[in-house]
Design an enzyme around this catalytic site. Structure first.
Site: not given
Length: 139
Positions: A20, A28, A106, A128-130
């Site tokens: 948990h 990316d 970021h 920014y594909a994170n």
């Protein structure tokens, strides 16, 4: 042979060990990954596999209670941002819980990855594909 959703042994292993509030990052191809954090690199070439393909498969096995994104995705990659939000909304319905979505810069996002159990590097080559996925509980 395993016939579950995740066939990649490293990804399957890290998901099964999550407790948990532990975190798992899907990123990316360009996100710097701290040396201290486990790297699961599944990038084959530009765009393969895509960020959303990886998120989709990971979230089929991982109970998610929160997601953290870089604020910059809203302006720099709005289409992917909307796709990810839609996916998380559908995941909420499937899991029967609320997934808290929060944003950070970021730069701060990159620092947070150091505390995750692992970073899964996709072949995605869009900005920014994170996402940092925070583990929930199934009970």
């Amino acid at each position: 042979m395993k016939k579950g959703t995740v066939l990649n042994s490293e990804i399957s292993s890290v998901i099964s060990r999550l407790g948990h509030t532990d975190t798992l990052v899907v990123c990316d191809a360009g996100l710097p990954i701290p040396n201290s954090t486990a790297r699961i690199d599944i990038a084959l070439t530009q765009g393969v596999p895509s960020f959303m393909q990886v998120v989709d498969v990971v979230t089929r096995e991982m109970q998610v209670e929160a997601a953290i994104l870089a604020t910059e995705i809203k302006q720099q990659n709005p289409q992917l941002h909307e796709t990810l939000l839609t996916h998380l909304e559908q995941l909420q319905q499937h899991q029967g819980n609320t997934i808290k979505i929060s944003y950070t810069t970021h730069e701060q996002f990159k620092k947070l990855t150091a505390d995750s159990q692992a970073v899964i590097r996709s072949g995605e080559c869009s900005p920014y594909a994170n996402v940092i996925l925070c583990a929930g509980v199934t009970f």
